[in-house]
Design an enzyme around this catalytic site. Structure first.
Site, PDB file in Angstrom:
ATOM      1  N   GLY A  44       4.280   2.961   2.412  1.00  0.00           N
ATOM      2  CA  GLY A  44       5.576   3.307   1.474  1.00  0.00           C
ATOM      3  C   GLY A  44       6.256   1.936   0.704  1.00  0.00           C
ATOM      4  O   GLY A  44       7.522   2.031   0.496  1.00  0.00           O
ATOM      5  N   SER A  92       0.676  -1.133   0.084  1.00  0.00           N
ATOM      6  CA  SER A  92      -0.027  -0.079  -0.036  1.00  0.00           C
ATOM      7  C   SER A  92       0.804   1.480   0.205  1.00  0.00           C
ATOM      8  O   SER A  92       2.098   1.333   0.502  1.00  0.00           O
ATOM      9  CB  SER A  92      -0.810  -0.071   1.319  1.00  0.00           C
ATOM     10  OG  SER A  92      -0.173   0.421   2.489  1.00  0.00           O
ATOM     11  N   LYS A  93       0.159   2.240  -0.606  1.00  0.00           N
ATOM     12  CA  LYS A  93       0.721   3.498  -0.463  1.00  0.00           C
ATOM     13  C   LYS A  93       1.337   3.995   0.727  1.00  0.00           C
ATOM     14  O   LYS A  93       2.385   4.713   0.993  1.00  0.00           O
ATOM     15  CB  LYS A  93      -0.224   4.342  -1.274  1.00  0.00           C
ATOM     16  CG  LYS A  93       0.480   6.083  -1.395  1.00  0.00           C
ATOM     17  CD  LYS A  93      -0.666   6.693  -2.124  1.00  0.00           C
ATOM     18  CE  LYS A  93      -0.519   8.204  -2.262  1.00  0.00           C
ATOM     19  NZ  LYS A  93      -1.551   8.727  -3.003  1.00  0.00           N
ATOM     20  N   ARG A  94       0.378   3.802   1.871  1.00  0.00           N
ATOM     21  CA  ARG A  94       0.665   4.324   3.117  1.00  0.00           C
ATOM     22  C   ARG A  94       1.762   3.653   3.715  1.00  0.00           C
ATOM     23  O   ARG A  94       2.574   4.270   4.637  1.00  0.00           O
ATOM     24  CB  ARG A  94      -0.498   3.943   3.975  1.00  0.00           C
ATOM     25  CG  ARG A  94      -0.939   5.071   5.071  1.00  0.00           C
ATOM     26  CD  ARG A  94      -2.029   4.532   6.050  1.00  0.00           C
ATOM     27  NE  ARG A  94      -2.000   3.030   6.382  1.00  0.00           N
ATOM     28  CZ  ARG A  94      -2.818   2.227   6.486  1.00  0.00           C
ATOM     29  NH1 ARG A  94      -4.091   2.470   6.180  1.00  0.00           N
ATOM     30  NH2 ARG A  94      -2.740   0.919   6.700  1.00  0.00           N
TER      31      ARG A  94
END
Ligand code: GLU
Length: 486
Positions: free
Chosen positions: A259, A255-257
């Site tokens: 990183g 996920s983007k969160r």
């Protein structure tokens, strides 16, 4: 698998980011083209105007270029089957969709959004997955023509056979058959005149003469509908290779969160680009032998579709780091030095430092380039440190033993001239003293390391630090340490 006149394509949607799953698709696609002496085509799939992000196409170009995945045909360089941006191919899709209407494989649908919402709501209430109820499928031609002439908004839908089964072949998964009754009459052309991905990819892959399609297996369930379209047109179906997802763990996507989803995240974290490619190639593909470190050239040589995995790859940050470290260790020194320099300069601005020695010391000890600034931050200014640091159980040292050790080493260092100040000379002088004193190496070297760096964790030991810091600075720091210890 046919390996003649291979043409593969990478067909990203410009979202503004390059997900590493997508980059892996690009990599496998590129490798297949290069392996068989074919062509690698870049096509930008920007038909979803709502999701369009300014500058996103540049992210795609920049990433592929940085990774060395050069394309033979694409939006910027053109080619015989262009244009290579879907929004510039608009007329083409409409024309082909209309052909399907004429041959009875597609139909105009005039259902409004409101009607569809109502139908879906009713379906949901009955526990049915919302789908199109084929309301306009059998609309008499005259009626459809009339609505068209009146300018009624419409979409064009695929007319999927109501019975029978469709079988398609995937190189990895083999033959997959699905009952046609399970397939929906998907939209081919949207109300805004844009094609859906599901339609555009067929038309483009055919017109661009694509022979091998590598893509994420989220498209696997739509593949039968694609086959029906190929059949309706009388076109040859390309070889499909659907690859598994990359997961953070058994149930979570990257996920983007966290990183860990985008190529840019990894570059920012200090990964070396060829190491990123190396690692993601292994996520979903197993080489035949034991080798783990592969350059792009080696990947092209070794890659074999039979090594692709049919189960999701679990992303392993520790493994990726280890591969990165191995890459950095194996680089020619000059190359590592160039890579490391901007990181060194984040915290070490001193011009009189021997960067070459510093880089040599860092190279075998760096897992990520971003570790470097912290590793070298003691060079410009000696940090405040506690005398407790002299304590080292293994070396049998303490603040007390540091006093005679540093007092013994000081004249030795002072005895080396500025011109002779290098690692080799410092090493022989200090080791001669160690021998003379009859002490253990660590007894003398540990205090030197602490006195020179104010840290317990340093790139290199006392002698290397002295070589990096230079004569005057080293002597000054040793003197300061002696004074401090009183
Ligand atoms: N535009 C699609 C995506 O970015 C491409 C899928 C494909 O390769 O066919 O997911």
């Amino acid at each position: 698998m046919n390996t003649q006149n291979v043409r593969t394509r990478f067909a990203p949607s410009p979202t503004g980011y390059m997900h590493i799953g997508n980059l892996r698709t690009a990599l496998y696609t590129y490798i297949i083209a290069r392996k068989y002496g074919g062509k690698f085509i870049l096509r930008i799939e920007d038909t979803d105007r709502e999701r369009f992000v300014e500058g996103a196409t540049e992210v795609i170009y920049d990433t592929l270029r940085a990774c060395g995945l050069t394309w033979d045909e694409g939006p910027d360089i053109g080619g015989p089957t262009g244009p290579y941006i879907q929004s510039e191919r608009m007329g083409i899709y409409k024309e082909y969709a209309e052909k399907l209407v004429q041959t009875g494989h597609a139909y105009y649908c005039f259902c409004t959004k409101e009607r569809m919402e109502k139908v879906h709501e009713e379906q949901r209430a009955k526990g049915i997955t919302p789908t199109y109820d084929r309301h306009c499928r059998d609309l008499p031609k005259e009626e459809a023509d009339k609505l068209l002439a009146e300018g009624t908004p419409y979409v064009i839908r695929q007319k999927v056979p109501l019975d029978g089964t469709t079988t398609f072949h995937d190189e990895l998964y083999g033959d997959i058959s699905v009952p046609n009754a399970d397939l929906d009459d998907q939209i081919l052309i949207k109300a805004d005149g844009m094609p859906t991905y599901n339609f555009a990819n067929i038309v483009d892959d055919h017109l661009m003469e694509i022979t091998h399609v590598v893509r994420g297996n989220e498209y696997l369930s739509s593949a039968p509908k694609y086959n029906l379209l190929y059949e309706a047109f009388g076109w040859e179906v390309p070889t499909y290779i659907h690859v598994e997802h990359i997961m953070r763990d058994a149930s979570h996507k990257l996920s983007k969160r966290d990183g860990d989803a985008y190529f840019g995240d990894f570059v920012e974290k200090g990964y070396y680009i060829p190491a990123i490619l190396n690692y993601i190639a292994l996520l979903g593909w197993a080489p035949k032998g034991e080798q783990e470190i592969f350059t792009l050239e080696e990947l092209i040589k070794e890659f074999d579709i039979s090594g692709l995995s049919k189960s999701p790859a679990i992303f392993d940050a520790v493994k990726m780091k280890a591969i990165n470290a191995e890459w950095l260790r194996g680089l020619p020194h000059e190359e590592f030095r160039t890579l490391a320099l901007p990181y060194i300069r984040q915290t070490c601005k001193r011009e009189d430092i021997d960067i070459d020695v510093l880089a040599k010391v860092l190279q075998p000890r760096t897992e990520l380039l971003t570790e470097i600034p912290e590793k070298v931050d003691f060079i410009d200014t000696l940090p405040e440190y506690d005398s407790e640091l002299y304590f080292n159980k293994k070396m049998k040292t303490s603040a007390e033993t540091a006093v005679p050790a540093l007092n013994a080493v000081l004249p030795v260092l002072e005895g080396i001239s500025e011109a002779d100040w290098n690692e080799e000379n410092i090493h022989s002088a200090v080791f001669a003293e160690i021998e003379k004193q009859g002490v253990k190496n660590g007894w003398m070297l540990w205090p030197v390391r602490v006195a020179l760096s104010g840290k317990a964790l340093t790139p290199g030991g006392g002698i290397e630090l002295a070589a990096i810091l230079g004569r005057d600075e080293s002597i000054a720091r040793i003197k300061k340490a002696i004074a401090k210890l009183g």
